[in-house]
Design an enzyme around this catalytic site. Structure first.
Site, PDB file in Angstrom:
ATOM      1  N   ASP A   1      35.214  43.881  42.668  1.00 34.17           N
ATOM      2  CA  ASP A   1      36.005  44.521  43.379  1.00 34.17           C
ATOM      3  C   ASP A   1      36.804  45.350  42.595  1.00 34.17           C
ATOM      4  O   ASP A   1      36.705  45.640  41.571  1.00 34.17           O
ATOM      5  CB  ASP A   1      36.961  43.521  44.450  1.00 34.17           C
ATOM      6  N   TRP A   2      37.208  46.478  43.374  1.00 33.94           N
ATOM      7  CA  TRP A   2      37.845  47.828  42.796  1.00 33.94           C
ATOM      8  C   TRP A   2      39.064  47.474  42.054  1.00 33.94           C
ATOM      9  O   TRP A   2      40.027  46.806  42.444  1.00 33.94           O
ATOM     10  CB  TRP A   2      38.176  48.716  43.875  1.00 33.94           C
TER      11      TRP A   2
END
Ligand code: BGC
Length: 739
Positions: A235-236
């Site tokens: 995920d970012w």
């Protein structure tokens, strides 16, 4: 693409650049969440990755560009789940895939398939259900739809990301059994059924390690137990150690930046990261690129078929609408005059905020949907709403002004005024402020009396917004009605009932709100969720009875938050700034808990009314190899056309392993049945779906299994049983083993 050859030609730094995304602020397509890096020397293109579950999230307007790039806002996932209709979910996936293709997006960052552990998770609107099987089957349909257009889908967030509070680092403690049977199972079955191109590892920790740095999760479970061979991304900005991420099994660090490239390079030089591992990760990235439309040379048109896709968004919104209550108030006939209350009728919320947001060309509000479908509305009330409530921001003029300003800023490329981020931020803040500040209770007694006399029925919309980054709160204005909302419902109901007229509430919400304190005041309740840009049209057609509601709850609707066991530990400890959350309830999530411990919910899992009635009969069940086949007939015995969902639950015998009272093992939504018409329904359940995890293998204990088929988890119409003669065991790859 000759990947072996490319791997030989690529230098170590180039390979590292491949496994680290190209950054967040520099994407070529404005608004996409990320891109991989091109290696021009070898003709390796950069591919684009974009959110998100309810449609493509790219900026609709670009600096200095006269064209627009709008996308369709489809219903949020909780609404899609309420359809219990894999076919329509696949259609939505396909439409999103087609839009992605035409806008040059190679990989979609959806669907989200975390489990609704508590109704307060701020991203529940982006997740399907409290049940892993319903989640997995619908997610698989979504993925198949997207991928049929040549665009990759990403299952996210792997794993146990059931809350937003502390999401970047909270440590989730959950028993391995609950993890395998509930949380991982949704991913496992969805992967098996649909082969998604990618999986996104979650922000949070599990058992003390970030998911993105957890080799047990990413390598032992995902790669070894499940033999998943797609790409795994972070995920970012997840986790805190890129080297550990790559070692643990991450193939692509997102959104990536040069700093991460340097860290990995340094680790390689110091001998902390070997070339073989880097090659294995780069290989996956190359495999992903080789599947992409970009690699195949597809030329995006920037002109997707938004007209056609709006129809699909409409169809899905209608299919997922759930009728919770109806004392004969609905449907209404066309000549009736409706008094439309509630600011949500005017500023209807299409979807949740954050990365799951979308920028469609329009959103049909509930009041506009009613008008468009020719429903007469009380004009005095309409005027009051438009004039009295509007000095604030959601007046149509203000919205138009705001949009024009935004268009000006973008088309003229005038960056001095506001940046996109500010606009997006303002938009979400405005809607939150609006929700908090405007009283619903502002119509005086005399006016209300006149409106009630002059109208035939009242409709009140209650809206709530939710966003990535925040959990919902157990406060008035969020989970509970505000006092002014309650007074509105109370006053309108009293007044209309005094004239023998009915009151309908429309719930335009991201996940359940408190309902039992007010549901008896009104005659009908329709849940439309955050159903995308066509929401108003869907509501209008259901109200008019042009289509019967056929949605069913994909979650249990609680009477009180306190009855949910998971609420005890939510959002973790310490309460202020939680670092750790214990899933104390184990496998007893949602109906598994309510049914096993005899708790009465407000509305049970699988519940939803129709304008017609259905008869279930002739249940026959037999085993075909390793599959249980259930057949039955469903007949429309009422007066309207409608669809029904046959839900198959299995009740296991008492054995050594603790089992929930019953579990959903299959379902089927009928086609629209005319009055008197019937359909032969077949539901297939792979026998392995009956197994429980005993800490080391999957076990189906011998004994009699009750097969229960009904219209909800508590409206079981038919029962029969099958006997498993002796224990059946499977290893983690689902091969049969000795017990
Ligand atoms: C979200 C993801 C999303 C990503 C890219 C993250 O904050 O958790 O769901 O795909 O951002 O926008």
């Amino acid at each position: 693409m000759d990947i072996d050859k490319l791997l030989k030609e690529l230098g170590i730094e180039e390979k590292i650049r491949l496994i680290v995304g190209a950054g967040f602020f520099t994407t070529k397509i404005p608004g996409v969440a990320g891109e991989t890096r091109a290696i021009d020397r070898l003709g390796i293109p950069s591919i684009a990755l974009s959110d998100g579950p309810a449609g493509i999230r790219i900026h609709p307007i670009r600096f200095g560009d006269k064209s627009t790039y709008y996308t369709t806002a489809f219903p949020n996932e909780i609404a899609l789940a309420s359809t219990w209709n894999p076919e329509i979910v696949e259609k939505v996936g396909k439409a999103i895939g087609a839009e992605a293709r035409e806008y040059g997006i190679d990989v979609l960052l959806a669907p989200g398939i975390n489990i609704h552990r508590v109704p307060l998770c701020g991203r529940n609107f982006e997740y399907f259900s409290e049940d892993p099987l319903l989640t997995a089957i619908l997610a698989a349909s979504y993925v198949k739809g997207v991928q049929s257009e040549g665009v990759g889908a990403t299952l996210k967030h792997f794993i146990a990301n059931e809350q937003e509070t502390g999401r970047m680092s909270i440590d989730v403690m959950v028993s391995e059994r609950a993890l395998r049977e509930i949380y991982l199972r949704a991913f496992e079955i969805a992967i098996e059924l649909s082969k998604p191109w990618a999986v996104m590892a979650a922000y949070n920790k599990i058992y003390g390690k970030y998911c993105t740095q957890n080799s047990w999760l990413l390598t032992n479970v995902l790669r070894e137990d499940w033999r998943y061979n797609g790409l795994v991304m972070t995920d970012w900005w997840a986790g805190d150690n890129p080297v550990e991420q790559i070692k643990a099994g991450i193939d692509l660090i997102m959104p990536g930046d040069d700093r991460v490239v340097q860290i990995l390079l340094e680790a390689y030089r110091k001998g902390e990261l070997d070339e073989e591992t880097i090659d294995a990760r780069a290989r996956r990235v190359l495999e992903l690129i080789s599947k992409s439309l970009k690699w195949k040379g597809y030329k995006p048109s920037n002109n997707p078929n938004l007209e056609e896709n709006a129809k699909i968004a409409y169809e899905a919104a209608v299919d997922g609408a759930i009728l919770l209550k109806n004392n004969g108030a609905l449907p209404i006939s066309q000549e009736k005059t409706v008094a439309v209350f509630g600011k949500g009728s005017y500023l209807t919320i299409k979807g949740g905020l954050g990365s799951g947001n979308t920028y469609p060309r329009y959103v049909v509000s509930i009041v506009d949907g009613l008008k468009e479908r020719g429903i007469k509305i009380n004009n005095e009330l309409d005027k009051i709403y438009r004039e009295t409530m509007v000095p604030l921001w959601f007046d149509q003029d203000a919205v138009t002004w705001y949009r024009n300003m935004r268009e000006y800023v973008f088309k003229e490329g005038d960056t001095r005024l506001i940046s996109w981020l500010v606009i997006e931020f303002t938009e979400s803040i405005l809607s939150r402020l609006m929700a908090l500040t405007i009283s619903e209770d502002f119509i005086d007694e005399e006016t209300l009396d006149r409106i009630a006399k002059e109208s035939d029925i009242a409709l009140i919309t209650i809206s709530r917004i939710s966003s990535e980054g925040y959990d919902r709160k157990a406060v008035k204005g969020d989970f509970y009605l505000r006092d002014d909302e309650y007074r509105l419902i109370q006053k309108v109901s009293e007044k209309f009932h005094s004239y023998n007229k009915k009151v309908v509430v429309i719930l335009n919400i991201p996940s359940p709100i408190e309902i039992i304190s007010w549901r008896d005041l009104v005659d009908a309740i329709l849940v439309i969720w955050l159903s995308g840009q066509e929401i108003g049209r869907a509501v209008a057609d259901i109200i008019l009875g042009r289509v019967s509601p056929s949605g069913k709850l994909p979650i249990t609707w609680p009477k009180h938050l306190s009855e949910i066991p998971a609420i005890k530990t939510f959002p973790g400890e310490p309460k202020e700034n939680p670092k750790r959350i214990v899933y104390e309830e184990g496998i007893y999530v949602g109906y598994r808990y309510y049914d096993t411990f005899g708790i009465e919910p407000a509305y049970e899992f699988g519940y939803g009314l129709s304008y017609t009635l259905f008869e279930f009969r002739d249940l026959r069940v037999y085993m075909d190899d390793d599959t249980i086949v259930a057949k039955l007939r469903i007949k429309n015995i009422g007066n309207a056309i409608g669809k029904e969902v046959a839900q198959l639950y299995v009740r296991a015998p008492r054995g050594k392993i603790d089992k929930p009272y019953q579990e959903l093992k299959g379902f089927y939504k009928t086609k629209p049945l005319k009055p008197g018409e019937e359909e032969e329904v077949e539901i297939k359940v792979p026998i392995k779906y009956l197994a429980s995890y005993d800490g080391n293998k999957w076990v189906i204990e011998r004994g009699e299994y009750e097969i229960r088929v009904g219209a909800s988890s508590r409206d079981i119409r038919l029962r029969t049983s099958i006997t498993i003669e002796k224990d059946v065991c499977f290893d983690k790859h689902w091969y049969r083993v000795e017990c």
